[in-house]
Design a protein around this motif. Structure first.
Motif, PDB file in Angstrom:
ATOM      1  N   PHE A 301       0.924  -1.211  -0.016  1.00  0.00           N
ATOM      2  CA  PHE A 301      -0.125   0.083   0.071  1.00  0.00           C
ATOM      3  C   PHE A 301       1.007   1.239   0.047  1.00  0.00           C
ATOM      4  O   PHE A 301       1.705   1.430   1.011  1.00  0.00           O
ATOM      5  CB  PHE A 301      -0.777   0.016   1.260  1.00  0.00           C
ATOM      6  N   GLN A 306      -5.342   3.729   1.499  1.00  0.00           N
ATOM      7  CA  GLN A 306      -5.399   2.547   0.999  1.00  0.00           C
ATOM      8  C   GLN A 306      -5.481   1.640   2.235  1.00  0.00           C
ATOM      9  O   GLN A 306      -6.152   0.472   2.287  1.00  0.00           O
ATOM     10  CB  GLN A 306      -4.148   2.098   0.134  1.00  0.00           C
ATOM     11  N   ASP A 309      -8.682   1.685   3.555  1.00  0.00           N
ATOM     12  CA  ASP A 309      -9.663   0.847   2.740  1.00  0.00           C
ATOM     13  C   ASP A 309      -9.613  -0.470   3.168  1.00  0.00           C
ATOM     14  O   ASP A 309     -10.628  -1.416   3.125  1.00  0.00           O
ATOM     15  CB  ASP A 309      -9.579   1.421   1.285  1.00  0.00           C
TER      16      ASP A 309
END
Lengths: 374, 169
Positions: A301, A306, A309
């Motif tokens: 990431f 990210q 998420d």
């Protein structure tokens, strides 16, 4: 006994050798007790709320001379096979001692198998590396120094090279009692320096000490970070603190945080041989997390968004997925965390409170070698 | 001559195979629990080894707020088997002994010996191996501590891998 005396007395060269060894031994002992007065003990400074659950090996007390030597070695390219990289190449102070890359390049141009780790508050770490395979800093340092994908040089060769410099022998003599630089002393000096890499000057630390007022957003982020979601009681949370919590934002735990359903890197299992440890990795510190991208053991990431998420909606099921990441949701009966966009922004604001610019600019941690070609 | 050589090789090869087999079954994992430290007999226990002990069970509310029946062995029995100073021997300096219990995820909790000993308490701390009749699941088992009188289940440590008995120094 008679025979023994006879051989000692008649076998002159042997006798000479023995007495020489004795002489060296005794004088070193003298120097050693002299050193206690000479090498200055160093007192580690850290906030009381960090606690003192750490062990400094008896054979390696921290001294000012030892730390300075370790700092020189941390930035010493002669410790790599091709004289082209030092620890700093993969652990840069301005990035909280990471390198901004998913995988790092070693002395021979090959890549490391995992993402470089931040070197902050190592004093409190008990099992080093992503898989916890090394039990102490002195032991840990052997890996980067000798690994072909990192510095790739036998310790004996490193000691030989340092012995042939004009800079190092007097410094080693001062820090340790010896005129010859040994492999052990290299590891000890590096470890002394690393133990001083304490990050405790972030806004979060100031907040804990009552000297910083978080913004409303940072405060909401902190609440989310620390709380487990409980939709029945109307409590929203992200549960990060369960693994990353505490004043150091570090608990020494090993978990599978759901990156893959089938792991390519089996993580801690490789070390323990237990299949229940598959794809478990050490929960890393979140100190200076905004500076240490890319994230995770393989740097998959590139942004914190990210990462959020991932935790929010993409946890992958597998037999060893941490129980703390299963069936937790802000929706009644939900299958994932279900944080809102605003809540993720709140969390990001809180994580920003963990940046410690005093740490990343502390002159005591910078390159002590005169820079010839700036 | 060459015949014996050949058989030696084949013995070596089969030994190697055996070793591999042993190793892979280790990797397949039947997790063990080790009891070490201030003990007269260090133990390495598998779930199957606990069958010979007296089985005890507790009906308690877990983290999920629901009642479950945990069964296993009284922790004190395991300590006695390992030769820990319990009962009449739990006096004097032995009262400064504690148990450091570690899980495979690195989580650790501490109990003092007196907290576990029936001469001091009526609470039976359980080393559980089953929950509602089923072996404890991955991430919880094969061994878990159940301490019914602890209001907060934070010391009901899951995935117990080692118990170390030590003196507070």
């Amino acid at each position: 006994m008679k025979n023994f005396l006879k051989t000692v007395l008649t076998n002159r060269p042997g006798w000479l050798k023995v007495s020489l060894v004795c002489a060296v031994f005794i004088s070193c002992g003298l120097i050693q007790s002299f050193r206690a007065k000479n090498a200055e003990p160093y007192v580690l400074q850290y906030p009381a709320n960090f606690g003192s659950r750490f062990v400094i090996p008896e054979g390696n007390p921290i001294t000012k001379e030892g730390i300075y030597l370790g700092r020189l070695l941390f930035y010493e390219k002669a410790l790599s096979a091709n004289n082209n990289i030092s620890c700093e190449s993969c652990h840069q102070q301005k990035l909280a001692f990471t390198d901004g890359k998913a995988f790092s390049t070693g002395t021979d141009g090959s890549l490391t198998a995992r993402n470089s780790m931040s070197l902050a508050n190592l004093l409190w770490v008990r099992n080093f590396f992503w898989d916890g395979r090394s039990p102490g800093l002195e032991d840990q340092a052997k890996f980067p120094l000798t690994d072909p994908h990192e510095m790739g040089q036998p310790l004996s060769e490193s000691a030989r090279k340092l012995n042939n410099t004009t800079l190092y022998p007097p410094l080693f003599a001062k820090a340790f009692c010896s005129s010859v630089i040994t492999e052990d002393q290299i590891l000890k000096a590096l470890s002394q320096f690393e133990r001083t890499l304490i990050s405790a000057g972030s806004n979060y630390d100031r907040y804990l000490a009552g000297n910083y007022q978080p913004t409303a957003q940072q405060f909401r982020g902190m609440q989310l970070f620390e709380s487990g979601p409980d939709p029945k009681s109307g409590i929203r949370g992200a549960n990060c603190g369960h693994c990353h919590g505490g004043v150091k934002t570090f608990k020494e735990l090993f978990h599978n945080n759901g990156l893959d359903s089938v792991a390519t890197d089996i993580g801690r299992e490789q070390f323990t041989g237990q299949s229940t440890d598959r794809a478990r990795f050490r929960v890393p510190t979140l100190r200076n997390i905004m500076l240490t991208a890319p994230y995770m053991h393989d740097g998959r990431f590139s942004t914190i968004e990210q990462v959020l998420d991932h935790y929010n909606a993409h946890i992958q099921q597998s037999p060893t997925l941490s129980a703390f990441l299963q069936d937790i949701s802000n929706d009644p009966g939900g299958k994932n965390l279900a944080l809102t966009k605003d809540e993720k922004a709140d969390l990001t604001a809180f994580l920003g409170m963990l940046t410690d610019s005093l740490f990343t600019t502390n002159p005591a941690f910078s390159n002590p070698h005169p820079v010839l070609n700036p | 001559m060459s015949k014996t050589k050949f058989s030696k090789q084949s013995i070596a090869a089969s030994l190697l195979l055996l070793l591999c087999a042993a190793f892979s079954s280790f990797a397949q994992n039947t997790a063990t629990l080790s009891i070490s430290g201030e003990v007269t007999t260090p133990l390495e226990l598998k779930s199957a080894d606990l069958a010979s002990f007296k089985q005890v069970s507790h009906k308690v509310k877990d983290r999920d707020g629901k009642e479950h029946e945990f069964s296993g062995v009284a922790l004190i029995e395991i300590l006695e088997k390992a030769g820990v100073t319990t009962g009449a021997k739990l006096r004097g300096e032995n009262l400064a002994k504690y148990l450091l219990i570690s899980a495979s995820d690195g989580y650790e909790v501490l109990y003092s010996l007196a907290e576990i000993d029936p001469d001091f308490t009526d609470q039976v701390i359980l080393l559980a191996t089953t929950k509602d009749g089923q072996p404890l699941a991955n991430g919880e088992g094969p061994f878990r501590i159940i301490t019914p009188n602890d209001k907060k289940p934070a010391r009901w440590i899951r995935e117990v891998r080692s118990i170390k008995v030590a003196f507070a120094k």
